[in-house]
Scaffold this motif. Structure first.
Motif, PDB file in Angstrom:
ATOM      1  N   TYR A  52       0.806  -1.197  -0.038  1.00  0.00           N
ATOM      2  CA  TYR A  52      -0.049  -0.070   0.107  1.00  0.00           C
ATOM      3  C   TYR A  52       0.779   1.287   0.051  1.00  0.00           C
ATOM      4  N   ARG A  53       2.171   1.047   0.178  1.00  0.00           N
ATOM      5  CA  ARG A  53       2.948   2.300   0.575  1.00  0.00           C
ATOM      6  C   ARG A  53       3.071   3.061  -0.783  1.00  0.00           C
ATOM      7  N   CYS A  54       2.719   4.426  -0.807  1.00  0.00           N
ATOM      8  CA  CYS A  54       3.068   5.294  -1.953  1.00  0.00           C
ATOM      9  C   CYS A  54       4.498   5.760  -2.133  1.00  0.00           C
ATOM     10  N   ILE A  55       4.787   6.080  -3.290  1.00  0.00           N
ATOM     11  CA  ILE A  55       6.395   6.646  -3.466  1.00  0.00           C
ATOM     12  C   ILE A  55       6.343   7.748  -4.405  1.00  0.00           C
ATOM     13  N   GLY A  56       6.843   8.775  -3.579  1.00  0.00           N
ATOM     14  CA  GLY A  56       7.005  10.164  -4.167  1.00  0.00           C
ATOM     15  C   GLY A  56       5.499  10.674  -4.600  1.00  0.00           C
ATOM     16  N   ASP A  57       5.397  11.050  -6.136  1.00  0.00           N
ATOM     17  CA  ASP A  57       4.330  11.824  -6.246  1.00  0.00           C
ATOM     18  C   ASP A  57       3.007  11.075  -6.039  1.00  0.00           C
ATOM     19  N   THR A  58       3.091   9.859  -5.851  1.00  0.00           N
ATOM     20  CA  THR A  58       1.806   8.996  -5.922  1.00  0.00           C
ATOM     21  C   THR A  58       0.852   9.127  -4.462  1.00  0.00           C
ATOM     22  N   CYS A  59       2.040   9.939  -3.634  1.00  0.00           N
ATOM     23  CA  CYS A  59       1.178  10.256  -2.428  1.00  0.00           C
ATOM     24  C   CYS A  59       0.145  11.060  -2.448  1.00  0.00           C
ATOM     25  N   GLU A  60       0.166  12.165  -3.363  1.00  0.00           N
ATOM     26  CA  GLU A  60      -0.712  13.195  -3.439  1.00  0.00           C
ATOM     27  C   GLU A  60      -2.073  12.684  -3.883  1.00  0.00           C
ATOM     28  N   LYS A  61      -3.010  13.156  -3.330  1.00  0.00           N
ATOM     29  CA  LYS A  61      -4.627  12.663  -3.576  1.00  0.00           C
ATOM     30  C   LYS A  61      -5.413  13.831  -4.056  1.00  0.00           C
ATOM     31  N   GLN A  62      -6.317  13.656  -5.028  1.00  0.00           N
ATOM     32  CA  GLN A  62      -7.371  14.554  -5.438  1.00  0.00           C
ATOM     33  C   GLN A  62      -8.604  14.149  -4.704  1.00  0.00           C
ATOM     34  N   PHE A  63      -8.915  14.714  -3.509  1.00  0.00           N
ATOM     35  CA  PHE A  63      -9.961  14.620  -2.678  1.00  0.00           C
ATOM     36  C   PHE A  63     -11.381  15.419  -3.353  1.00  0.00           C
ATOM     37  N   GLY A  64     -12.272  14.750  -3.274  1.00  0.00           N
ATOM     38  CA  GLY A  64     -13.724  15.258  -3.212  1.00  0.00           C
ATOM     39  C   GLY A  64     -14.063  15.560  -4.822  1.00  0.00           C
ATOM     40  N   LEU A  65     -13.506  14.586  -5.667  1.00  0.00           N
ATOM     41  CA  LEU A  65     -14.160  15.037  -6.954  1.00  0.00           C
ATOM     42  C   LEU A  65     -15.421  14.513  -7.157  1.00  0.00           C
ATOM     43  N   CYS A 101      -6.352   0.431  -2.495  1.00  0.00           N
ATOM     44  CA  CYS A 101      -7.471   0.073  -3.463  1.00  0.00           C
ATOM     45  C   CYS A 101      -7.327  -1.234  -3.892  1.00  0.00           C
ATOM     46  N   MET A 102      -8.467  -1.989  -3.960  1.00  0.00           N
ATOM     47  CA  MET A 102      -8.599  -3.416  -4.318  1.00  0.00           C
ATOM     48  C   MET A 102      -8.944  -3.486  -5.883  1.00  0.00           C
ATOM     49  N   PHE A 103      -8.012  -4.346  -6.608  1.00  0.00           N
ATOM     50  CA  PHE A 103      -8.358  -4.584  -7.974  1.00  0.00           C
ATOM     51  C   PHE A 103      -8.640  -5.983  -8.046  1.00  0.00           C
ATOM     52  N   ASN A 104      -9.746  -6.133  -8.635  1.00  0.00           N
ATOM     53  CA  ASN A 104     -10.366  -7.588  -8.861  1.00  0.00           C
ATOM     54  C   ASN A 104     -10.829  -8.062 -10.273  1.00  0.00           C
ATOM     55  N   GLY A 105     -10.672  -9.098 -10.684  1.00  0.00           N
ATOM     56  CA  GLY A 105     -11.319  -9.614 -12.103  1.00  0.00           C
ATOM     57  C   GLY A 105     -10.813 -11.026 -12.269  1.00  0.00           C
ATOM     58  N   PRO A 106     -11.158 -11.510 -13.600  1.00  0.00           N
ATOM     59  CA  PRO A 106     -11.003 -12.946 -13.743  1.00  0.00           C
ATOM     60  C   PRO A 106      -9.684 -13.432 -13.625  1.00  0.00           C
ATOM     61  N   ASP A 107      -8.595 -12.623 -14.071  1.00  0.00           N
ATOM     62  CA  ASP A 107      -7.418 -13.116 -13.905  1.00  0.00           C
ATOM     63  C   ASP A 107      -6.999 -13.888 -12.666  1.00  0.00           C
ATOM     64  N   PRO A 108      -6.252 -15.051 -12.742  1.00  0.00           N
ATOM     65  CA  PRO A 108      -6.070 -15.882 -11.481  1.00  0.00           C
ATOM     66  C   PRO A 108      -5.229 -15.073 -10.592  1.00  0.00           C
ATOM     67  N   ASP A 109      -4.291 -14.205 -10.732  1.00  0.00           N
ATOM     68  CA  ASP A 109      -3.579 -13.341 -10.231  1.00  0.00           C
ATOM     69  C   ASP A 109      -4.447 -12.408  -9.355  1.00  0.00           C
ATOM     70  N   MET A 110      -5.622 -12.202  -9.568  1.00  0.00           N
ATOM     71  CA  MET A 110      -6.424 -11.239  -8.874  1.00  0.00           C
ATOM     72  C   MET A 110      -7.179 -12.233  -7.824  1.00  0.00           C
ATOM     73  N   PRO A 111      -7.654 -11.336  -6.735  1.00  0.00           N
ATOM     74  CA  PRO A 111      -7.659  -9.822  -6.507  1.00  0.00           C
ATOM     75  C   PRO A 111      -5.936  -9.551  -5.974  1.00  0.00           C
ATOM     76  N   ILE A 112      -5.772  -8.107  -6.310  1.00  0.00           N
ATOM     77  CA  ILE A 112      -4.635  -7.511  -5.803  1.00  0.00           C
ATOM     78  C   ILE A 112      -5.064  -6.267  -4.901  1.00  0.00           C
ATOM     79  N   ARG A 113      -4.764  -6.363  -3.617  1.00  0.00           N
ATOM     80  CA  ARG A 113      -4.724  -5.126  -2.832  1.00  0.00           C
ATOM     81  C   ARG A 113      -3.744  -4.301  -2.957  1.00  0.00           C
ATOM     82  N   GLY A 114      -3.845  -3.073  -3.189  1.00  0.00           N
ATOM     83  CA  GLY A 114      -2.362  -2.041  -3.148  1.00  0.00           C
ATOM     84  C   GLY A 114      -2.301  -1.629  -4.512  1.00  0.00           C
TER      85      GLY A 114
END
Length: 217
Positions: A52-65, A101-114
């Motif tokens: 779940y750890r963000c790196i650099g610019d990925t830590c910034e969030k756009q709240f309230g859209l 964020c949880m990423f889910n789908g048919p792919d056997p490698d899912m779900p992925i959280r993070g």
């Protein structure tokens, strides 16, 4: 130990083989869980879980859209002008996603959280020069955004297999802050068919006919 775990995780995410990279990161996620909940007296000192750890610019969030504004940000990630959407490149506006964020789908490698873990997997799976990921439609339905897409291309596996053309739908769910908390996809073909046509194309052709190749720009 925490610093070593971070170093190991970063190294795991650089492994070239997608299968080995996912297995290595899963093992470290499990070890992180054990340390956090069974061995460390104050888990909060460890910070967020590794995936779940963000790196650099990925830590910034756009709240309230608004959901309409969010839809436009999602549209940008699909790179309609090049047909090289984020399913191929692994490049998204991380400011509109929760880090867990949880990423889910048919792919056997899912779900992925993070978000970090998902984007690393997506960015290394396809050869961008021989793959397409095209947005067919994008709609706002109540409080969710629904995208319909198609993609195909060459996977970055040792034998460089082609993935058959897949049409699918991705639904983006948001939390109370307007960030995407669940990314859920469906495919128009079965997982069995997709993987048989990818891993054993000759057998796939006998059953379903010749594979459709990517329509490159």
């Amino acid at each position: 130990m925490i610093e070593k775990m971070t170093i190991w995780y970063d190294k795991a995410l650089t492994l070239k083989c997608p299968f080995m990279r996912r297995r290595a990161s899963d093992i470290l996620d499990s070890l992180d869980y054990v340390l956090r909940y069974y061995l460390v007296q104050n888990p909060s000192l460890m910070g967020p879980p590794l995936a779940y750890r963000c790196i650099g610019d990925t830590c910034e969030k756009q709240f309230g859209l608004t959901v309409e504004e969010l839809a436009e940000e999602i549209r940008k990630d699909w790179r309609e002008e090049t047909r090289k959407g984020y399913y191929i490149t692994g490049k998204v506006n991380t400011a509109i996603y929760r880090d867990d964020c949880m990423f889910n789908g048919p792919d056997p490698d899912m779900p992925i959280r993070g978000l970090r873990k998902y984007l690393n997997a997506a960015s290394q799976l396809f050869d961008p020069s021989k793959s397409v990921s095209e947005l067919l439609s994008l709609k706002v339905e109540g409080r969710v955004v629904v995208a319909k897409w198609r993609m195909n291309g060459r996977l970055r596996l040792p034998w460089k297999p082609w993935m058959p053309e897949v049409t699918g739908t991705t639904t983006y769910y948001t939390d109370m802050n307007g960030l995407i908390c669940l990314h859920e996809e469906t495919w128009d073909i079965s997982v069995f068919r997709a993987f048989l046509q990818t891993l054993w194309p000759e057998a796939g052709e006998l059953i379903w006919g010749k594979r459709t190749g990517p329509e490159l720009p």
